[in-house]
Structures are given as C-alpha cells and as structure tokens.
Design a protein around this motif. Structure first.
Motif, PDB file in Angstrom:
ATOM      1  N   VAL A   1     106.353   6.588  -1.129  1.00 61.34           N
ATOM      2  CA  VAL A   1     105.537   6.337   0.107  1.00 61.34           C
ATOM      3  C   VAL A   1     106.669   5.898   1.254  1.00 61.34           C
ATOM      4  O   VAL A   1     107.672   5.255   1.357  1.00 61.34           O
ATOM      5  N   THR A   2     106.184   6.658   2.555  1.00 60.32           N
ATOM      6  CA  THR A   2     106.926   6.200   3.677  1.00 60.32           C
ATOM      7  C   THR A   2     106.428   5.023   4.403  1.00 60.32           C
ATOM      8  O   THR A   2     106.931   4.056   4.337  1.00 60.32           O
ATOM      9  N   GLU A   3     105.101   4.996   4.788  1.00 58.66           N
ATOM     10  CA  GLU A   3     104.561   3.982   5.549  1.00 58.66           C
ATOM     11  C   GLU A   3     103.133   4.218   5.722  1.00 58.66           C
ATOM     12  O   GLU A   3     102.674   5.478   5.255  1.00 58.66           O
ATOM     13  N   GLY A   4     102.286   3.485   6.437  1.00 57.32           N
ATOM     14  CA  GLY A   4     101.021   3.627   6.633  1.00 57.32           C
ATOM     15  C   GLY A   4     100.768   4.404   7.842  1.00 57.32           C
ATOM     16  O   GLY A   4     101.514   4.744   8.643  1.00 57.32           O
ATOM     17  N   GLY A   5      99.377   4.741   8.097  1.00 50.95           N
ATOM     18  CA  GLY A   5      98.994   5.566   9.356  1.00 50.95           C
ATOM     19  C   GLY A   5      99.115   4.579  10.399  1.00 50.95           C
ATOM     20  O   GLY A   5      99.572   5.097  11.634  1.00 50.95           O
ATOM     21  N   SER A   6      99.158   3.189  10.485  1.00 53.68           N
ATOM     22  CA  SER A   6      99.646   2.429  11.563  1.00 53.68           C
ATOM     23  C   SER A   6     100.119   1.057  11.053  1.00 53.68           C
ATOM     24  O   SER A   6      99.904   0.119  11.797  1.00 53.68           O
ATOM     25  N   THR A   7     100.778   1.141  10.058  1.00 55.97           N
ATOM     26  CA  THR A   7     101.225   0.069   9.306  1.00 55.97           C
ATOM     27  C   THR A   7     102.757   0.276   8.395  1.00 55.97           C
ATOM     28  O   THR A   7     102.841   1.576   8.291  1.00 55.97           O
ATOM     29  N   ARG A  16      90.693 -12.966   8.821  1.00 54.61           N
ATOM     30  CA  ARG A  16      90.939 -13.962   7.512  1.00 54.61           C
ATOM     31  C   ARG A  16      90.191 -13.503   6.684  1.00 54.61           C
ATOM     32  O   ARG A  16      90.622 -13.483   5.293  1.00 54.61           O
ATOM     33  N   ALA A  17      89.072 -13.158   6.549  1.00 56.82           N
ATOM     34  CA  ALA A  17      88.040 -12.690   5.417  1.00 56.82           C
ATOM     35  C   ALA A  17      88.612 -11.377   4.782  1.00 56.82           C
ATOM     36  O   ALA A  17      88.371 -11.402   3.726  1.00 56.82           O
ATOM     37  N   GLN A  18      88.943 -10.567   5.851  1.00 61.97           N
ATOM     38  CA  GLN A  18      89.424  -9.421   5.216  1.00 61.97           C
ATOM     39  C   GLN A  18      90.869  -9.506   4.443  1.00 61.97           C
ATOM     40  O   GLN A  18      91.163  -8.944   3.282  1.00 61.97           O
ATOM     41  N   ALA A  19      91.869 -10.715   4.753  1.00 65.25           N
ATOM     42  CA  ALA A  19      93.109 -10.870   4.186  1.00 65.25           C
ATOM     43  C   ALA A  19      92.680 -11.635   2.857  1.00 65.25           C
ATOM     44  O   ALA A  19      93.279 -11.508   2.060  1.00 65.25           O
ATOM     45  N   GLU A  20      91.542 -12.165   2.804  1.00 64.39           N
ATOM     46  CA  GLU A  20      91.107 -12.794   1.546  1.00 64.39           C
ATOM     47  C   GLU A  20      90.704 -11.934   0.450  1.00 64.39           C
ATOM     48  O   GLU A  20      90.656 -12.200  -0.656  1.00 64.39           O
ATOM     49  N   GLN A  21      90.083 -10.953   1.210  1.00 62.57           N
ATOM     50  CA  GLN A  21      89.694  -9.784   0.140  1.00 62.57           C
ATOM     51  C   GLN A  21      90.690  -8.749  -0.109  1.00 62.57           C
ATOM     52  O   GLN A  21      90.574  -8.193  -1.467  1.00 62.57           O
ATOM     53  N   GLY A  22      91.415  -8.453   0.595  1.00 61.96           N
ATOM     54  CA  GLY A  22      92.448  -7.296   0.597  1.00 61.96           C
ATOM     55  C   GLY A  22      91.876  -6.029   1.018  1.00 61.96           C
ATOM     56  O   GLY A  22      90.660  -5.942   1.096  1.00 61.96           O
ATOM     57  N   VAL A  44     100.330  -4.350   3.389  1.00 59.93           N
ATOM     58  CA  VAL A  44     100.995  -3.777   4.494  1.00 59.93           C
ATOM     59  C   VAL A  44     101.186  -4.682   5.882  1.00 59.93           C
ATOM     60  O   VAL A  44     100.921  -6.018   5.861  1.00 59.93           O
ATOM     61  N   THR A  45     102.080  -4.311   6.813  1.00 60.91           N
ATOM     62  CA  THR A  45     102.433  -5.265   8.099  1.00 60.91           C
ATOM     63  C   THR A  45     102.075  -4.292   9.440  1.00 60.91           C
ATOM     64  O   THR A  45     102.642  -3.212   9.319  1.00 60.91           O
ATOM     65  N   ALA A  46     101.581  -5.061  10.410  1.00 60.48           N
ATOM     66  CA  ALA A  46     101.763  -4.617  11.616  1.00 60.48           C
ATOM     67  C   ALA A  46     101.234  -5.694  12.688  1.00 60.48           C
ATOM     68  O   ALA A  46     100.774  -6.466  12.082  1.00 60.48           O
ATOM     69  N   ALA A  47     101.544  -5.361  13.832  1.00 58.69           N
ATOM     70  CA  ALA A  47     100.987  -6.478  14.956  1.00 58.69           C
ATOM     71  C   ALA A  47      99.572  -6.465  14.798  1.00 58.69           C
ATOM     72  O   ALA A  47      99.112  -7.789  14.961  1.00 58.69           O
ATOM     73  N   SER A  48      98.655  -5.545  14.493  1.00 61.20           N
ATOM     74  CA  SER A  48      97.247  -5.642  14.321  1.00 61.20           C
ATOM     75  C   SER A  48      96.794  -6.366  13.406  1.00 61.20           C
ATOM     76  O   SER A  48      95.658  -6.793  13.347  1.00 61.20           O
ATOM     77  N   THR A  49      97.660  -6.269  12.359  1.00 63.04           N
ATOM     78  CA  THR A  49      96.971  -6.769  10.954  1.00 63.04           C
ATOM     79  C   THR A  49      97.842  -8.107  10.538  1.00 63.04           C
ATOM     80  O   THR A  49      97.467  -8.663   9.437  1.00 63.04           O
ATOM     81  N   VAL A  50      98.826  -8.213  11.006  1.00 62.33           N
ATOM     82  CA  VAL A  50     100.022  -9.234  10.635  1.00 62.33           C
ATOM     83  C   VAL A  50     100.379  -8.780   8.960  1.00 62.33           C
ATOM     84  O   VAL A  50     100.541  -7.730   8.759  1.00 62.33           O
ATOM     85  N   VAL A  51     100.299  -9.555   8.056  1.00 62.53           N
ATOM     86  CA  VAL A  51     100.431  -9.326   6.776  1.00 62.53           C
ATOM     87  C   VAL A  51      98.861  -9.285   6.021  1.00 62.53           C
ATOM     88  O   VAL A  51      98.316 -10.067   6.034  1.00 62.53           O
ATOM     89  N   MET A  52      98.792  -7.643   5.611  1.00 60.91           N
ATOM     90  CA  MET A  52      97.435  -7.550   4.920  1.00 60.91           C
ATOM     91  C   MET A  52      97.733  -7.206   3.487  1.00 60.91           C
ATOM     92  O   MET A  52      98.203  -6.054   3.144  1.00 60.91           O
ATOM     93  N   PRO A  53      97.174  -7.971   2.698  1.00 56.49           N
ATOM     94  CA  PRO A  53      97.217  -7.636   1.324  1.00 56.49           C
ATOM     95  C   PRO A  53      96.462  -6.128   0.960  1.00 56.49           C
ATOM     96  O   PRO A  53      95.342  -5.959   1.212  1.00 56.49           O
TER      97      PRO A  53
END
Ligand code: PLP
Length: 287
Positions: A180-186, A126-132, A244-253
C-alpha cells in the motif's frame, strides 16, 4: 450570505470566480495546491502547509504569486469573509496565463493564485469517525513525483470514484510489489497485532502529509511502538487497526478494506486516541 473567493488580487463572489481559459492550471494541470483545516476559528499548521507549498513551487520552478506574508493575509481574509469557523481553506497556484504551449511561458507571466474556503460540519465528521470508513484497493498508476502536491489529480479522481462505486470512502493505492502506498487523498496506516503503528516512509511513493508528520510526533510523545516501512495489502487485512490521515479528515479510522472487516470492525483504540490527541499537537493560528 454569499461565498467569496480570492482570484488573482480580487475578492469576488464565489459564483463569479473564474480563471482565464488559457490558465496553465486549466490546460496542463501546471500548478500546485494546499488544503489547511480551519478548526474553531484557527488555521491548523499553516506554517507547515506553506513550507510544503514552497517546496512544491520550487520543485516545479513556479514563483510565489506574492509574498508568503501576503498569502497568509489572504488565507485569513477568505476564511473571515466566508465566516468559516470549522472547515477548509484551499490555495492553488499555477504557472499563470499564457498562449497554449507546453514550454514554460515568458518570464514576465505571473503565476495565478486562487483561494477558497468552505465550512464543514464537525458533528458529521465525529459521527463518521465513530463509525469508521471503508477503503477499496486500487492499482498504483501515478507518476513517481507524488511528493509534489500538484493539481494533476486525475488518477486520484478515478481511484476515489472506483472506491465510491464499491461502497468505500477512500481508495488505497497498491504498488506492483503488493504494498500500500497511500490513499487517494490521505496517508495510510495500520496497527499490527503486536501494537506497532506502521506507515510507509515518505521518501518514495507518497505525499509527506502534514497530518502524518503531526501524528508521528504524537506517536513519539505517547511512547507508542512505531515502524516506518511499507506494508502489504495482505498485512493490512490482518491488522488490528487501520486508519488514514489528512487535513480534511484528521485521523479517520478504517474498519473495512476491500469488504473485509479490520480488527473487530469498530474504530481501533490507537486511531481513536490519536484523533482525540491530535489538536494538542498542532500549531493553531487565530484567523
Ligand atoms: N496523500 C495525498 C495523495 C493527499 O492528497 C493528501 C492530502 O490532500 C494527503 C496524503 C494528506 O496530506 P495532509 O495531511 O497534508 O493533508
């Protein structure tokens, strides 16, 4: 409490969990994997992850190591035995153990299966998502079959390490046309100045993320404007928002790309809302 892993039919102490030196996953990266989120004692979107596992196995002509029901049972067992309420469960299937030879092994060689689970800290997420997070671009250098979720992740390892060394959390692959194609894991997304949510179509160049699919359904439900098309790095730098989106990060700004501030430098309203709503759109199965 010691961690427990499942390896080819046995629950073993995590510290002792091992595969044979001639496992084809170890020697050729000849295998596939899935990662499901565990959220408040539920497995998130397990049917979709197992459908994609089935697709990956089929594409590589690897058999299921056991029935799908048995795999579901093992996933639950490993989560329970590790007392994971929030975290991730990992499943890997390889073409099995056989004398080192590039050709497929004899028919009677059984696929190998490994399942592990680990806890994560929802407050830290949550803290990471609040920061981006910051992302760093990286030249696309993967094989064309990135639609298969294989364990051959060396390009992803190198891209993400590069991002880390540049102060980023994620790498964004950029193809030879500047897209841009995608992220390394997102999967990668932007929101344009006009408010359109944009992500690349899953037909080529990306893994069809399960989180991506759920977010697409959410976007439709919310009536947001959506464009499934490639976007360039330049367009991303000018975007109102990125995430970005992934199971490990959900939706991450994403608040920075290659050191440039995106939007106002804070997590965007669309990304934040999609993150909040995400749980309402997922399939949750009690562990
Ligand atoms: N793209 C790549 C290369 C990935 O490795 C992942 C997840 O591991 C994703 C996208 C996101 O997929 P999912 O939402 O199913 O986790």
């Amino acid at each position: 409490m010691s961690r427990i892993a499942y390896v080819n039919g046995q629950y073993v102490r995590h510290g002792d969990a091992a595969v044979h030196v001639e496992d084809r996953g170890y020697q050729f990266a000849d295998g596939v994997y899935e990662v499901c989120e565990v959220w408040q004692g539920n497995i998130v979107d397990m049917p979709r992850h197992l459908d994609r596992l089935n697709r990956s196995l089929t594409e590589l002509r690897i058999d299921w190591p056991m029935s799908r029901a048995a795999v579901e049972f093992v996933l639950r067992q490993v989560i329970r035995r590790n007392r994971v309420r929030n975290g991730l469960v990992y499943i890997q299937v390889t073409r099995g153990v056989s004398r080192r030879d590039h050709y497929f092994p004899p028919e009677d060689v059984a696929p190998s299966i490994v399942v592990t689970a680990r806890s994560s800290n929802p407050d830290a997420a949550r803290a990471q998502a609040e920061q981006g997070i910051a992302v760093v671009s990286y030249p696309e250098n993967r094989w064309p079959r990135v639609d298969i979720k294989t364990i051959a992740l060396l390009p992803n390892v190198l891209a993400k390490q590069h991002a880390k060394e540049q102060g980023g959390k994620e790498a964004w692959y950029v193809d030879s046309n500047g897209y841009v194609t995608e992220g390394g894991s997102t999967n990668a997304w932007i929101v344009t100045k006009d408010g359109a949510v944009v992500t690349r179509a899953a037909e080529s160049g990306i893994l069809r993320g399960i989180t991506r699919t759920v977010v697409l359904e959410l976007i439709e439900k919310e009536g947001l404007t959506f464009e499934e098309r490639p976007f360039s790095l330049e367009e991303a730098l000018e975007a109102k928002e990125a995430f970005v989106t992934a199971a490990s990060t959900v939706v991450m700004p994403v608040t920075r790309v290659d050191g440039r501030i995106i939007g106002n430098g804070h997590p965007g309203t669309v990304a934040t809302r999609l993150r909040e709503l995400f749980r309402t759109a997922t399939d949750l199965q009690a562990v």
